[in-house]
Design an enzyme around this catalytic site. Sequence first.
Site, PDB file in Angstrom:
ATOM      1  CD  GLU A 127       1.352  -5.703   5.618  1.00 38.62           C
ATOM      2  OE1 GLU A 127       2.095  -6.619   6.014  1.00 38.62           O
ATOM      3  OE2 GLU A 127       0.707  -5.776   4.554  1.00 38.62           O
TER       4      GLU A 127
ATOM      5  CB  ALA B  15      -0.893  -0.017   1.231  1.00 34.96           C
TER       6      ALA B  15
HETATM    7  N1  CAA Z   1       4.606   3.307  -0.410  1.00 34.44           N
HETATM    8  C1  CAA Z   1       5.022   4.467  -0.928  1.00 34.44           C
HETATM    9  N2  CAA Z   1       6.203   4.631  -1.547  1.00 34.44           N
HETATM   10  C2  CAA Z   1       7.011   3.552  -1.628  1.00 34.44           C
HETATM   11  C3  CAA Z   1       6.652   2.306  -1.116  1.00 34.44           C
HETATM   12  C4  CAA Z   1       5.377   2.181  -0.488  1.00 34.44           C
HETATM   13  N3  CAA Z   1       4.919   1.033  -0.011  1.00 34.44           N
HETATM   14  N4  CAA Z   1       7.667   1.432  -1.341  1.00 34.44           N
HETATM   15  C5  CAA Z   1       8.621   2.118  -1.980  1.00 34.44           C
HETATM   16  N5  CAA Z   1       8.224   3.399  -2.166  1.00 34.44           N
HETATM   17  C6  CAA Z   1       8.981   4.473  -2.806  1.00 34.44           C
HETATM   18  C7  CAA Z   1      10.102   4.966  -1.911  1.00 34.44           C
HETATM   19  O1  CAA Z   1       9.618   5.885  -0.945  1.00 34.44           O
HETATM   20  C8  CAA Z   1      11.020   5.585  -2.916  1.00 34.44           C
HETATM   21  O2  CAA Z   1      10.501   6.848  -3.282  1.00 34.44           O
HETATM   22  P1  CAA Z   1      11.474   8.137  -3.334  1.00 34.44           P
HETATM   23  O3  CAA Z   1      12.455   7.826  -4.444  1.00 34.44           O
HETATM   24  O4  CAA Z   1      10.543   9.261  -3.648  1.00 34.44           O
HETATM   25  O5  CAA Z   1      12.143   8.222  -2.001  1.00 34.44           O
HETATM   26  C9  CAA Z   1      10.877   4.680  -4.148  1.00 34.44           C
HETATM   27  O6  CAA Z   1       9.650   3.978  -3.952  1.00 34.44           O
HETATM   28  C10 CAA Z   1      11.988   3.650  -4.239  1.00 34.44           C
HETATM   29  O7  CAA Z   1      12.043   2.954  -3.006  1.00 34.44           O
HETATM   30  P2  CAA Z   1      13.386   2.740  -2.174  1.00 34.44           P
HETATM   31  O8  CAA Z   1      14.331   3.871  -2.396  1.00 34.44           O
HETATM   32  O9  CAA Z   1      13.001   2.436  -0.753  1.00 34.44           O
HETATM   33  O10 CAA Z   1      13.958   1.437  -2.910  1.00 34.44           O
HETATM   34  P3  CAA Z   1      14.915   0.314  -2.296  1.00 34.44           P
HETATM   35  O11 CAA Z   1      15.328  -0.534  -3.433  1.00 34.44           O
HETATM   36  O12 CAA Z   1      15.984   0.920  -1.455  1.00 34.44           O
HETATM   37  O13 CAA Z   1      13.976  -0.535  -1.292  1.00 34.44           O
HETATM   38  C11 CAA Z   1      11.960  -1.704  -0.664  1.00 34.44           C
HETATM   39  C12 CAA Z   1      12.905  -1.284  -1.813  1.00 34.44           C
HETATM   40  C13 CAA Z   1      12.694  -2.708   0.248  1.00 34.44           C
HETATM   41  C14 CAA Z   1      10.753  -2.393  -1.322  1.00 34.44           C
HETATM   42  C15 CAA Z   1      11.525  -0.476   0.155  1.00 34.44           C
HETATM   43  O14 CAA Z   1      11.068   0.513  -0.743  1.00 34.44           O
HETATM   44  C16 CAA Z   1      10.434  -0.743   1.143  1.00 34.44           C
HETATM   45  O15 CAA Z   1      10.694  -1.296   2.216  1.00 34.44           O
HETATM   46  N6  CAA Z   1       9.184  -0.331   0.830  1.00 34.44           N
HETATM   47  C17 CAA Z   1       8.055  -0.454   1.729  1.00 34.44           C
HETATM   48  C18 CAA Z   1       7.563  -1.879   1.855  1.00 34.44           C
HETATM   49  C19 CAA Z   1       6.416  -1.968   2.844  1.00 34.44           C
HETATM   50  O16 CAA Z   1       6.557  -1.717   4.018  1.00 34.44           O
HETATM   51  N7  CAA Z   1       5.229  -2.384   2.343  1.00 34.44           N
HETATM   52  C20 CAA Z   1       4.042  -2.523   3.164  1.00 34.44           C
HETATM   53  C21 CAA Z   1       3.170  -1.300   3.060  1.00 34.44           C
HETATM   54  S1  CAA Z   1       1.804  -1.322   4.196  1.00 34.44           S
HETATM   55  C22 CAA Z   1       0.617  -2.271   3.434  1.00 34.44           C
HETATM   56  O17 CAA Z   1       0.807  -2.777   2.335  1.00 34.44           O
HETATM   57  C23 CAA Z   1      -0.669  -2.442   4.201  1.00 34.44           C
HETATM   58  C24 CAA Z   1      -1.605  -3.449   3.666  1.00 34.44           C
HETATM   59  O18 CAA Z   1      -1.720  -4.542   4.152  1.00 34.44           O
HETATM   60  C25 CAA Z   1      -2.495  -3.136   2.547  1.00 34.44           C
END
Ligand code: CAA
Length: 288
Positions: A162, A96
């Site tokens: 999450e 999300a």
């Molecule tokens: N929401 C919004 N933006 C996100 C995102 C997310 N879930 N995941 C990545 N992005 C964005 C980052 O903020 C970044 O944007 P900027 O360049 O503007 O800073 C861009 O995507 C690239 O991401 P990273 O620089 O973090 O890339 P990375 O290769 O270093 O890491 C990753 C990749 C490990 C996937 C990392 O991005 C990450 O941990 N993302 C979040 C994963 C997460 O926690 N997901 C769960 C969300 S909650 C949910 O889904 C609830 C539900 O049950 C419905």
Amino acid sequence: MALTRLLAPGRATLARGAVGVRAAAQLRFSSTYDNLLVTRPAAGVQLVTLNRPKALNALSTPLIADLHAALRAADADADVGVVVLTGSEKAFAAGADIKEMKDKTFADVATENFIAGWSAAMQIRKPVIAAVNGYALGGGCELAMMADIVYAGDKAVFGQPEIKLGIIPGAGGTQRLTRAIGRARAMELILTGANFSAEEAAAWGLVARVFPAAELVDEAVKTAARIAGMGRLAVLAAKQSINYGLEVGQAEGLVFERKTFHSLFATADQKEGMAAFAEKRKPRFTHA
Ligand code: CAA
């Protein structure tokens, strides 16, 4: 939002990096969405590619609205038998959209019934194959689990992280992951937020097959084309029977299956399928 158009042969667009079976197929269809690419890589197959690369396909409300529209359109399109849903090689979907969610209050999410529409978006009658490369985290993992078949690239990374954000999975993670891989593993993964690999996902039964990342989408399209070549009424019935059986007890599921089986004897495809077998030829299904 969604603006769908039919293109003349030669004007159809391909997702970046599309090769092999997709490039070779006669493309005559394309649709335009802000957050998706939609193409027709093979007869009867609609390929829907999540396309928000700067946010690793984070599942924002507009993206889910596009997905809802694209899948409704595929379900209603008589030329489509199966949908393949994929992302990029780096991310199927990183969950999300955290930036969209971070300032929401309990009243906000409860009032708008936040993310309730996700399951609805994926609820179509035709089969959906998720082709997962890269990250399928949080809602990305949940979206993949809403599909009917999950294929993964060998470098795919699954997880329900999450808990690390102070929340729990909200789009089916605690339910579908547990049903797919069992309580013990699901509990450990969801309580720690640890990621798991494509190989683990396959060994645990979440993923049907693992392919080299570069071949994944072509393989998913091949399977989709094979299913799309079957009698569609039987395909819909098989999907419905399997999914219904997961929601009810076995006795009720068996009754449903048998009634559905009986009903298929009213179709031209049953007559054709069995006649073709007896005559030692390939069936020509008409989806009637
Ligand atoms: N929401 C919004 N933006 C996100 C995102 C997310 N879930 N995941 C990545 N992005 C964005 C980052 O903020 C970044 O944007 P900027 O360049 O503007 O800073 C861009 O995507 C690239 O991401 P990273 O620089 O973090 O890339 P990375 O290769 O270093 O890491 C990753 C990749 C490990 C996937 C990392 O991005 C990450 O941990 N993302 C979040 C994963 C997460 O926690 N997901 C769960 C969300 S909650 C949910 O889904 C609830 C539900 O049950 C419905």
